[in-house]
Write an enzyme that holds these catalytic residues in place. Structure first.
Site, PDB file in Angstrom:
ATOM      1  N   LYS A 106       0.988  -1.114   0.163  1.00  0.00           N
ATOM      2  CA  LYS A 106       0.006   0.060  -0.130  1.00  0.00           C
ATOM      3  C   LYS A 106       0.647   1.626   0.031  1.00  0.00           C
ATOM      4  O   LYS A 106       2.013   0.930   0.207  1.00  0.00           O
ATOM      5  CB  LYS A 106      -0.803   0.260   1.627  1.00  0.00           C
ATOM      6  CG  LYS A 106      -1.908   0.976   0.707  1.00  0.00           C
ATOM      7  CD  LYS A 106      -3.040   0.054   0.409  1.00  0.00           C
ATOM      8  CE  LYS A 106      -4.258   0.613   0.519  1.00  0.00           C
ATOM      9  NZ  LYS A 106      -5.639  -0.425  -0.091  1.00  0.00           N
ATOM     10  N   GLY A 218     -19.645   7.485   2.510  1.00  0.00           N
ATOM     11  CA  GLY A 218     -18.803   7.624   2.164  1.00  0.00           C
ATOM     12  C   GLY A 218     -19.232   7.994   0.244  1.00  0.00           C
ATOM     13  O   GLY A 218     -20.967   6.971  -0.093  1.00  0.00           O
ATOM     14  N   GLY A 220     -17.227   7.765  -2.614  1.00  0.00           N
ATOM     15  CA  GLY A 220     -16.718   8.023  -3.849  1.00  0.00           C
ATOM     16  C   GLY A 220     -16.750   6.671  -4.976  1.00  0.00           C
ATOM     17  O   GLY A 220     -18.026   6.138  -4.512  1.00  0.00           O
ATOM     18  N   ASN A 221     -15.872   5.992  -5.451  1.00  0.00           N
ATOM     19  CA  ASN A 221     -16.078   5.347  -6.358  1.00  0.00           C
ATOM     20  C   ASN A 221     -16.544   4.132  -5.792  1.00  0.00           C
ATOM     21  O   ASN A 221     -17.646   3.210  -7.047  1.00  0.00           O
ATOM     22  CB  ASN A 221     -14.610   5.194  -7.131  1.00  0.00           C
ATOM     23  CG  ASN A 221     -14.508   4.838  -8.380  1.00  0.00           C
ATOM     24  OD1 ASN A 221     -16.018   4.819  -8.866  1.00  0.00           O
ATOM     25  ND2 ASN A 221     -13.769   3.737  -8.508  1.00  0.00           N
TER      26      ASN A 221
HETATM   27  N1  GLU Z   1      -7.291   0.039  -3.533  1.00  0.00           N
HETATM   28  C1  GLU Z   1      -8.060  -0.725  -3.876  1.00  0.00           C
HETATM   29  C2  GLU Z   1      -7.780  -2.214  -2.864  1.00  0.00           C
HETATM   30  O1  GLU Z   1      -7.924  -1.630  -1.581  1.00  0.00           O
HETATM   31  C3  GLU Z   1      -7.842  -1.757  -4.963  1.00  0.00           C
HETATM   32  C4  GLU Z   1      -5.858  -2.131  -5.035  1.00  0.00           C
HETATM   33  C5  GLU Z   1      -5.206  -2.441  -6.043  1.00  0.00           C
HETATM   34  O2  GLU Z   1      -6.569  -2.578  -7.223  1.00  0.00           O
HETATM   35  O3  GLU Z   1      -4.846  -3.240  -6.139  1.00  0.00           O
HETATM   36  O4  GLU Z   1      -8.257  -3.032  -2.518  1.00  0.00           O
END
Ligand code: GLU
Length: 427
Positions: A106, A218, A220-221
């Site tokens: 992350k 939320g 968002g997307n």
């Molecule tokens: N940010 C998204 C998650 O928390 C997607 C991560 C990704 O596609 O690598 O799962």
């Protein structure tokens, strides 16, 4: 923001409890309860007014035994190393839970992109990649969008990486725009994935979606597409909580007859904020931001940030609530899990139910590598199949052993990751 909250301690606590239950070997426990690699760095960003702002940033790799580290980059003013550590760890469990050949990582930048111009955002994204490009790569670590980051940010990052590397590497990042290496369905994937798992859960417990109402945190997307698919199934969204665009305060926008999701989308910005005045004009009641969780509904969908469902707010949750769909990462604290369990609330755990995004990111990598792109129906069919299969495995284990679903999901994920670590001979 609650200052005594440490998401990484919570992630470790969840892991420790399950490691104890499955009697995981001590050496393996010690290895898996911390990240393998941490990058803490700064990004100097030239602002439009000629000054330079230095932003703190992170990229943390929790584990890559099952494949390259995978996970988003969040843009948030309250980002911390511990938040990124927790989120990286949850990505490892997430990829393992849906059985895709990827590890967990992350990233984060401490910033408020809503206050940055487009040019400033671009320079920030390019600066992020310039600082850590040696650690990124299709076979090393593959970022993606997350809270307040989007496909344009991903494309700038990919372009910066390719410029430095002197070649084309579409698999270095996912969540890119369609036509530029992105996959159809990626935008919808996380929200839809949550509802695919909810749909199967409702089928298992014999509750038709059309007889349910939900409240969402939320917009968002993730929240938008979860709301769209849930209402398509016949469910009624009675409230949506999100930021008001001009003053960054959260409000709950309520219409007890049912929110019109397309109408709410028409008054939101790219960061998921809704203009309060426009909502009032459309007949929405405007309530305090945390009122979303006190609504008279069957389903709560936290789709914003971690640390939202805590013992402090637990008494406000209606007795009618039967299901919590954790569209966000880490919305429920471990000390609230036991309260929900005792109350008989079914929690669809985050790293299972919100895994649709990373599953589609995996499809995006596969398509990028082949340089051959599938149509949307093919992507979504594969996504629903993968999410339903993962949900069934977790649900059946939880039924068989009488486990809370989060614990069942952890057991499956930890077993897969520790097996990969063992086969590699690391521990
Ligand atoms: N940010 C998204 C998650 O928390 C997607 C991560 C990704 O596609 O690598 O799962």
């Amino acid at each position: 923001m609650k200052t005594n909250y440490n998401p990484f301690e919570n992630a470790q606590l969840q892991f420790d409890n399950v490691a104890e239950y499955i009697e995981l070997d001590g050496g393996m426990r010690e290895f898996l309860r911390q990240p393998m690699l941490e990058l803490h760095f700064t990004i100097p960003v030239k602002m439009d007014d000629g000054t330079t702002k230095t932003l703190q940033a992170y990229r943390i790799r929790h584990n890559d035994a099952r494949g390259p580290a995978k996970g988003g980059i969040r843009f948030h003013p309250h980002e911390t190393a511990d938040t990124v550590r927790a989120l990286a760890m949850w990505m490892t469990w997430k990829c393992a839970c849906v059985d895709i050949p990827l590890g967990g990582g992350k990233g984060g930048i401490v910033c408020d992109p809503r206050l940055l111009s487009k040019g400033e955002q671009e320079r920030m994204c390019r600066g992020y990649v310039r600082a850590i490009h040696k650690q990124l790569g299709p076979n090393e670590d593959v970022p993606a969008p997350d809270v307040m980051s989007n496909s344009q940010h991903m494309l700038w990052m990919m372009d910066e990486y390719e410029t430095i590397a002197g070649s084309r590497y579409p698999g270095v990042i996912t969540g890119k725009p369609v036509g530029m290496g992105g996959s159809l369905g990626r935008t919808e994937a996380t929200g839809y994935g949550c509802i695919y798992t909810l749909k199967d859960l409702l089928r298992q417990i014999g509750l038709p979606a059309k007889d349910t109402a939900a409240s969402i945190q939320g917009f968002g997307n993730v929240a938008e597409y979860a709301a769209r698919m849930y209402t398509d199934l016949g469910g009624k969204v009675v409230a949506v909580s999100c930021w008001n665009q001009p003053d960054s305060t959260a409000y709950t926008f309520r219409k007890t007859s049912g929110c019109d999701i397309a109408e709410l989308v028409s008054i939101k910005d790219v960061f998921g904020s809704i203009d309060k005045e426009k909502a009032l004009a459309l007949g929405y009641e405007v309530l305090p931001g945390d009122d979303w969780l006190a609504q008279d509904v069957d389903i709560l969908i936290p789709a914003a940030l971690e640390n939202q469902i805590t013992p402090a707010v637990f008494p406000r949750i209606s007795d009618r609530v039967k299901i919590i769909v954790e569209a966000a990462n880490g919305p429920t604290t471990p000390d609230c899990d036991s309260l929900l369990k005792d109350k008989g609330v079914i929690v669809l755990p985050d790293f299972l139910c919100n895994a649709g995004g990373v599953t589609c990111s995996y499809f995006e990598q596969v398509q990028s590598n082949m340089n051959y792109f599938w149509d949307k129906a093919e992507v979504l069919n594969k996504l629903e199949y993968g999410m339903t299969k993962a949900f069934r495995a977790v649900y059946e284990l939880s039924k068989e052993k009488g486990l809370y679903m989060r614990d069942a999901a952890y057991i499956i994920a930890i077993n897969r990751v520790s097996q990969a670590v063992k086969l590699r001979g690391w521990v």
